[in-house]
Write a protein that holds these residues in place. Sequence first.
Motif, PDB file in Angstrom:
ATOM      1  N   ARG A  50       0.823  -1.213   0.000  1.00 10.54           N
ATOM      2  CA  ARG A  50       0.000   0.000   0.000  1.00 10.54           C
ATOM      3  C   ARG A  50       0.854   1.258   0.000  1.00 10.54           C
TER       4      ARG A  50
ATOM      5  N   ARG B 176      -0.598  11.499   5.425  1.00 11.84           N
ATOM      6  CA  ARG B 176      -1.348  11.568   6.683  1.00 11.84           C
ATOM      7  C   ARG B 176      -2.831  11.346   6.453  1.00 11.84           C
ATOM      8  N   VAL B 177      -3.384  11.978   5.432  1.00 13.47           N
ATOM      9  CA  VAL B 177      -4.809  11.809   5.117  1.00 13.47           C
ATOM     10  C   VAL B 177      -5.127  10.351   4.812  1.00 13.47           C
ATOM     11  N   LEU B 178      -4.185   9.652   4.165  1.00 14.71           N
ATOM     12  CA  LEU B 178      -4.408   8.260   3.792  1.00 14.71           C
ATOM     13  C   LEU B 178      -4.069   7.283   4.911  1.00 14.71           C
ATOM     14  N   GLY B 179      -3.707   7.809   6.086  1.00 15.48           N
ATOM     15  CA  GLY B 179      -3.560   6.972   7.272  1.00 15.48           C
ATOM     16  C   GLY B 179      -2.256   6.210   7.393  1.00 15.48           C
ATOM     17  N   LEU B 180      -1.196   6.650   6.732  1.00  8.96           N
ATOM     18  CA  LEU B 180       0.085   5.959   6.867  1.00  8.96           C
ATOM     19  C   LEU B 180       0.721   6.269   8.212  1.00  8.96           C
ATOM     20  N   ARG B 181       1.567   5.358   8.675  1.00  7.78           N
ATOM     21  CA  ARG B 181       2.276   5.554   9.932  1.00  7.78           C
ATOM     22  C   ARG B 181       3.220   6.756   9.823  1.00  7.78           C
TER      23      ARG B 181
ATOM     24  N   ARG C  76       5.058   8.427   6.625  1.00 10.95           N
ATOM     25  CA  ARG C  76       4.732   9.788   6.166  1.00 10.95           C
ATOM     26  C   ARG C  76       6.018  10.567   5.904  1.00 10.95           C
TER      27      ARG C  76
END
Length: 294
Positions: A38, A217-222, A226
Motif C-alpha cells: 500500500r 497523513r490523510v491516507l492513514g500511513l504511519r 509519512r
Amino acid sequence: MVGPFEQAVLTAILAVVMLGMGAAMTPRDLGDEVRRPRALLLAVVGQFGIMPLTAFALARLLDLPPAQAIGLLIVGCMPGGTTSNLYTYFARANLALSVVVTIATTLTATVLTPLVLLLYGGALAEDIAVPTGTVVASLVLLVLPVLLGLWVRRRTANLGATLELVGSVLGVLFIVLLMVTWVPRNWQLLVQSPWQVYAGAIGLPLLGMAAAYGYARVLGLRVPDRRTLALEIGIVNGPLAITIVLLSFTGALEQEVLLLPALYSLFVVLTATVVTIGFRRAHDRAQQRIPELL
C-alpha cells in the motif's frame, strides 16, 4: 553552459549512481514491501501526481518564462533519487521503503514521466516541444544500470554493498562538480536571474514535501512512512533532470531550460537538510516520551 566533456562526465557519474541505486535493494527489502504494497503504491502515485502538479502550479504562479517553466516541470516529473535515501536514513524514517520507492519510481518513470510532461508541457510553453522520444530513450538507458545493480546485489551481496556506497558518494560528487564548474562559469546569469527563479527552485521541494506528508497523513500511513514519502517525493533525481535537459536541448534554449534543474539540485540539499533535522528531532522527542508512558 555545460561543455561536452563535463556532459560526458556527469552522464558517466549518473550511470554509476543508478547502478548503486539498484545495488542498494536486497531481496529481503523487496519482499517486505511487496507483501504490504500500500505505501509503495501510494508513493508512486504521489511521485507522479504531486510533484508535476506542484511544478506546473509554481511555474504559473511565478509567471516564469516558457523555457524556465519547462525546466521546472522537467524536475517535477523526475522519479526519486538516491539522495532521498540518505536523508531518510538520517531522519530515522523507513529506509527500506525509501529505497524500494526510489527504484520503483525510476522504473515506472519510463512510462509516467513522458505522460506527465505531455499533460502539462503544452499548457506551459506551446512553442517549446519537449522531445519525449529523447526523454524515454534517456530514461531507458539509465534504468539499465539500476537493473544491473539489482542483479549484482542478488548474486554478490558484498559487491552490491560496495556499489551502493560508491553510488551514494558519487551522487554527492555530482552536486559538488556542479557547484565547482557550473556555478562560477554562470555566476553572471545567477546574479541576473529574478527572484521568481529562486522561488521556484526552493519552493518545489518544500511544497512537494509538505504536500506529500499531508497526502500520506490523510491516507492513514504511519508517521515513519509519512516522513519517508515526504522526503522521497519531494527530493527528486535532479542529476537525472540535468542529464535529460543536456540530451534534449541545444544552444541558448538549453541554457534557459537548464537553469531551474541546476538550481534545484543545489538548493534541495539545503531544504532537505532543514526538513530532515526537523524530522529527526521529532523522532528523538517521541523516543524520549516512550519510557514515560511505560
